[in-house]
Motif scaffolding. Structure first.
Motif, PDB file in Angstrom:
ATOM      1  N   ASP A 132      40.508  54.674  40.490  1.00  0.00           N
ATOM      2  CA  ASP A 132      40.135  55.082  41.857  1.00  0.00           C
ATOM      3  C   ASP A 132      39.116  54.124  42.469  1.00  0.00           C
ATOM      4  OD1 ASP A 132      41.667  57.360  41.620  1.00  0.00           O
ATOM      5  OD2 ASP A 132      40.020  58.530  40.768  1.00  0.00           O
ATOM      6  N   ALA A 133      38.698  53.131  41.707  1.00  0.00           N
ATOM      7  CA  ALA A 133      37.593  52.279  42.162  1.00  0.00           C
ATOM      8  C   ALA A 133      38.026  51.347  43.288  1.00  0.00           C
ATOM      9  CB  ALA A 133      37.077  51.443  40.987  1.00  0.00           C
ATOM     10  N   GLY A 134      37.104  51.103  44.204  1.00  0.00           N
ATOM     11  CA  GLY A 134      37.347  50.108  45.242  1.00  0.00           C
ATOM     12  C   GLY A 134      36.820  48.756  44.764  1.00  0.00           C
ATOM     13  N   PHE A 135      37.411  47.687  45.259  1.00  0.00           N
ATOM     14  CA  PHE A 135      36.938  46.338  44.904  1.00  0.00           C
ATOM     15  C   PHE A 135      36.469  45.649  46.177  1.00  0.00           C
ATOM     16  CE2 PHE A 135      39.559  47.709  41.467  1.00  0.00           C
ATOM     17  CZ  PHE A 135      38.878  47.249  40.345  1.00  0.00           C
ATOM     18  N   PRO A 136      35.284  45.045  46.144  1.00  0.00           N
ATOM     19  CA  PRO A 136      34.733  44.475  47.374  1.00  0.00           C
ATOM     20  C   PRO A 136      35.527  43.266  47.863  1.00  0.00           C
ATOM     21  CG  PRO A 136      33.329  43.943  45.483  1.00  0.00           C
ATOM     22  CD  PRO A 136      34.407  44.846  44.974  1.00  0.00           C
ATOM     23  N   ASP A 137      35.344  42.944  49.140  1.00  0.00           N
ATOM     24  CA  ASP A 137      35.911  41.707  49.685  1.00  0.00           C
ATOM     25  C   ASP A 137      35.244  40.521  48.991  1.00  0.00           C
ATOM     26  OD1 ASP A 137      37.400  43.156  51.450  1.00  0.00           O
ATOM     27  OD2 ASP A 137      35.963  42.954  53.103  1.00  0.00           O
ATOM     28  N   LEU A 157      45.945  46.961  36.340  1.00  0.00           N
ATOM     29  CA  LEU A 157      46.392  45.595  36.660  1.00  0.00           C
ATOM     30  C   LEU A 157      47.362  45.587  37.834  1.00  0.00           C
ATOM     31  CD1 LEU A 157      46.778  44.342  33.004  1.00  0.00           C
ATOM     32  CD2 LEU A 157      45.137  43.454  34.678  1.00  0.00           C
ATOM     33  N   LYS A 158      48.231  46.588  37.871  1.00  0.00           N
ATOM     34  CA  LYS A 158      49.170  46.700  39.018  1.00  0.00           C
ATOM     35  C   LYS A 158      48.383  46.886  40.311  1.00  0.00           C
ATOM     36  CE  LYS A 158      53.620  48.131  37.271  1.00  0.00           C
ATOM     37  NZ  LYS A 158      53.416  47.740  35.899  1.00  0.00           N
ATOM     38  N   ARG A 159      47.339  47.709  40.228  1.00  0.00           N
ATOM     39  CA  ARG A 159      46.507  47.941  41.425  1.00  0.00           C
ATOM     40  C   ARG A 159      45.799  46.667  41.847  1.00  0.00           C
ATOM     41  NH1 ARG A 159      41.631  51.101  42.104  1.00  0.00           N
ATOM     42  NH2 ARG A 159      41.573  50.677  44.324  1.00  0.00           N
ATOM     43  N   LEU A 160      45.258  45.956  40.861  1.00  0.00           N
ATOM     44  CA  LEU A 160      44.572  44.693  41.184  1.00  0.00           C
ATOM     45  C   LEU A 160      45.549  43.726  41.850  1.00  0.00           C
ATOM     46  CD1 LEU A 160      42.378  44.174  37.968  1.00  0.00           C
ATOM     47  CD2 LEU A 160      41.566  44.767  40.266  1.00  0.00           C
ATOM     48  N   ALA A 161      46.803  43.711  41.356  1.00  0.00           N
ATOM     49  CA  ALA A 161      47.806  42.799  41.921  1.00  0.00           C
ATOM     50  C   ALA A 161      48.061  43.133  43.391  1.00  0.00           C
ATOM     51  CB  ALA A 161      49.099  42.874  41.118  1.00  0.00           C
ATOM     52  N   VAL A 162      47.980  44.406  43.747  1.00  0.00           N
ATOM     53  CA  VAL A 162      48.187  44.798  45.148  1.00  0.00           C
ATOM     54  C   VAL A 162      46.946  44.443  45.974  1.00  0.00           C
ATOM     55  CG1 VAL A 162      48.517  46.769  46.704  1.00  0.00           C
ATOM     56  CG2 VAL A 162      49.819  46.630  44.559  1.00  0.00           C
ATOM     57  N   VAL A 163      45.776  44.849  45.452  1.00  0.00           N
ATOM     58  CA  VAL A 163      44.522  44.632  46.206  1.00  0.00           C
ATOM     59  C   VAL A 163      44.279  43.143  46.450  1.00  0.00           C
ATOM     60  CG1 VAL A 163      41.996  44.893  46.090  1.00  0.00           C
ATOM     61  CG2 VAL A 163      43.467  46.778  45.372  1.00  0.00           C
ATOM     62  N   PHE A 164      44.623  42.311  45.446  1.00  0.00           N
ATOM     63  CA  PHE A 164      44.316  40.875  45.552  1.00  0.00           C
ATOM     64  C   PHE A 164      45.554  40.044  45.927  1.00  0.00           C
ATOM     65  CE2 PHE A 164      40.736  42.537  43.256  1.00  0.00           C
ATOM     66  CZ  PHE A 164      39.672  41.768  43.705  1.00  0.00           C
ATOM     67  N   ALA A 165      46.604  40.717  46.384  1.00  0.00           N
ATOM     68  CA  ALA A 165      47.883  40.017  46.641  1.00  0.00           C
ATOM     69  C   ALA A 165      47.699  38.762  47.498  1.00  0.00           C
ATOM     70  CB  ALA A 165      48.867  40.974  47.302  1.00  0.00           C
ATOM     71  N   ASP A 166      46.895  38.867  48.550  1.00  0.00           N
ATOM     72  CA  ASP A 166      46.722  37.712  49.454  1.00  0.00           C
ATOM     73  C   ASP A 166      45.396  37.003  49.216  1.00  0.00           C
ATOM     74  OD1 ASP A 166      49.125  38.366  50.677  1.00  0.00           O
ATOM     75  OD2 ASP A 166      48.112  39.866  51.940  1.00  0.00           O
ATOM     76  N   ARG A 167      44.881  37.147  47.998  1.00  0.00           N
ATOM     77  CA  ARG A 167      43.561  36.559  47.721  1.00  0.00           C
ATOM     78  C   ARG A 167      43.621  35.694  46.455  1.00  0.00           C
ATOM     79  NH1 ARG A 167      39.972  41.974  47.829  1.00  0.00           N
ATOM     80  NH2 ARG A 167      38.343  40.518  47.172  1.00  0.00           N
ATOM     81  N   PRO A 168      44.457  34.632  46.459  1.00  0.00           N
ATOM     82  CA  PRO A 168      44.555  33.799  45.255  1.00  0.00           C
ATOM     83  C   PRO A 168      43.200  33.207  44.874  1.00  0.00           C
ATOM     84  CG  PRO A 168      45.603  32.727  47.137  1.00  0.00           C
ATOM     85  CD  PRO A 168      45.287  34.124  47.555  1.00  0.00           C
ATOM     86  N   GLY A 169      42.912  33.206  43.600  1.00  0.00           N
ATOM     87  CA  GLY A 169      41.659  32.617  43.109  1.00  0.00           C
ATOM     88  C   GLY A 169      40.449  33.517  43.296  1.00  0.00           C
ATOM     89  N   ILE A 230      39.842  34.889  29.112  1.00  0.00           N
ATOM     90  CA  ILE A 230      39.475  34.696  30.521  1.00  0.00           C
ATOM     91  C   ILE A 230      40.769  34.486  31.303  1.00  0.00           C
ATOM     92  CG2 ILE A 230      38.224  33.245  32.189  1.00  0.00           C
ATOM     93  CD1 ILE A 230      36.338  32.402  29.945  1.00  0.00           C
ATOM     94  N   TRP A 231      40.893  35.200  32.418  1.00  0.00           N
ATOM     95  CA  TRP A 231      42.130  35.144  33.216  1.00  0.00           C
ATOM     96  C   TRP A 231      41.803  34.856  34.674  1.00  0.00           C
ATOM     97  CZ3 TRP A 231      46.901  36.161  30.829  1.00  0.00           C
ATOM     98  CH2 TRP A 231      46.816  36.643  29.521  1.00  0.00           C
ATOM     99  N   ARG A 232      42.740  34.192  35.345  1.00  0.00           N
ATOM    100  CA  ARG A 232      42.577  33.941  36.784  1.00  0.00           C
ATOM    101  C   ARG A 232      43.829  34.403  37.529  1.00  0.00           C
ATOM    102  NH1 ARG A 232      39.644  28.802  37.668  1.00  0.00           N
ATOM    103  NH2 ARG A 232      38.029  30.302  37.092  1.00  0.00           N
ATOM    104  N   TRP A 233      43.590  35.090  38.631  1.00  0.00           N
ATOM    105  CA  TRP A 233      44.675  35.591  39.474  1.00  0.00           C
ATOM    106  C   TRP A 233      45.068  34.486  40.443  1.00  0.00           C
ATOM    107  CZ3 TRP A 233      48.323  38.922  40.307  1.00  0.00           C
ATOM    108  CH2 TRP A 233      48.741  39.225  41.597  1.00  0.00           C
TER     109      TRP A 233
END
Ligand SMILES: C[S@@+](CC[C@H](N)C(=O)[O-])C[C@H]1O[C@@H](n2cnc3c(N)ncnc32)[C@H](O)[C@@H]1O
Length: 237
Positions: A132-137, A157-169, A230-233
């Protein structure tokens, strides 16, 4: 919790006047939330392992300066990793913790840190479920010290993929005791930058072995190192 039940102080607490020690098996971490059953355990990260992994991350050419990253500890427990992150000039430090008793302990530790004038960036503990956590800009460095099993990890991880979809790196992950790393491998869009062992300092190894030797049912083990990654999106999901 008495010493007999597995409570042995870590020198980090004595040196800093906080309370982050102990090993609490997952089955005792009851918050009433349906994800309690996926919780691994409470155990504070070894300061030497944390510092070594953070040093390694800084050498991976992150997409932004450290001071532009928010550090987010998913499964913050009593806040030890947050306090250690506070040694660095992150934009902010956030901890997400499901168990209210541990979240309150983290809050007390943050207050002690603040009182001692050691809080240099905004630091905040949020009591709730990781899903349920929000992730900052802005750029985020997400930290896991093996908080939960595969099913929660996969959904996060699926949620992170959605939240960061347009935020590479803009999303890097540090993972200590990386038991569920297959879930990251299988989530398209992440590149692994490091996989290996970070050694505990002698003092941390002695302290952690002592805590493990004191646990009631002998189910957890501590080696002289932690398996880490260590991983990078890259936003290609
Ligand atoms: C191994 S401890 C790590 C503590 C802290 N990150 C550190 O390194 O010192 C894992 C923590 O994850 C928490 N946790 C487990 N499942 C969670 C969930 N679904 N959401 C948030 N926190 C969770 C547990 O309560 C526990 O405090």
């Amino acid at each position: 919790m008495s010493k007999k039940e597995g409570y042995t102080p870590h020198p980090f607490d004595a040196e800093n006047g906080v309370q982050t020690s102990g090993l609490i098996p997952g089955r005792y971490l009851k918050s009433g939330h349906k994800h309690d059953r996926h919780s691994t355990a409470y155990f504070g990260v070894s300061p030497s392992v944390f510092r070594a992994l953070l040093r390694r991350w800084k050498r991976t050419n992150p997409a932004a300066r450290v001071k532009d990253f928010a550090f987010i500890d998913v499964g913050a427990g009593m806040g030890r990793a947050m306090l250690l992150a506070g040694e660095h000039s992150f934009r902010q430090v956030i901890g997400i913790e499901l168990n209210p008793i541990l979240a309150r302990a983290a809050q007390r530790n943050l207050a002690i840190w603040k009182e001692a004038g050691r809080v240099r960036v905004p630091m905040q503990i949020v009591c709730g479920d990781a899903l349920d956590a929000g992730f900052p800009d802005g750029p985020c460095l997400v930290f896991f010290f093996n908080p939960f099993g595969a099913s929660v990890m996969r959904r996060l991880l699926k949620r992170l993929a959605v939240v960061f979809a347009d935020r590479p790196g803009q999303l890097d992950i540090l993972y200590v005791n990386n038991e569920q790393e297959l879930a990251i491998e299988r989530q398209r869009g992440f590149t692994r930058l490091f996989h290996g062992k970070e050694r505990r300092s002698r003092a941390d190894a002695i302290a952690d072995h002592r805590i493990m030797a004191n646990q009631p049912d002998g189910e957890y083990a501590a080696a002289n190192y932690e398996d880490c990654s260590i991983w990078r999106w890259d936003g290609q999901s």
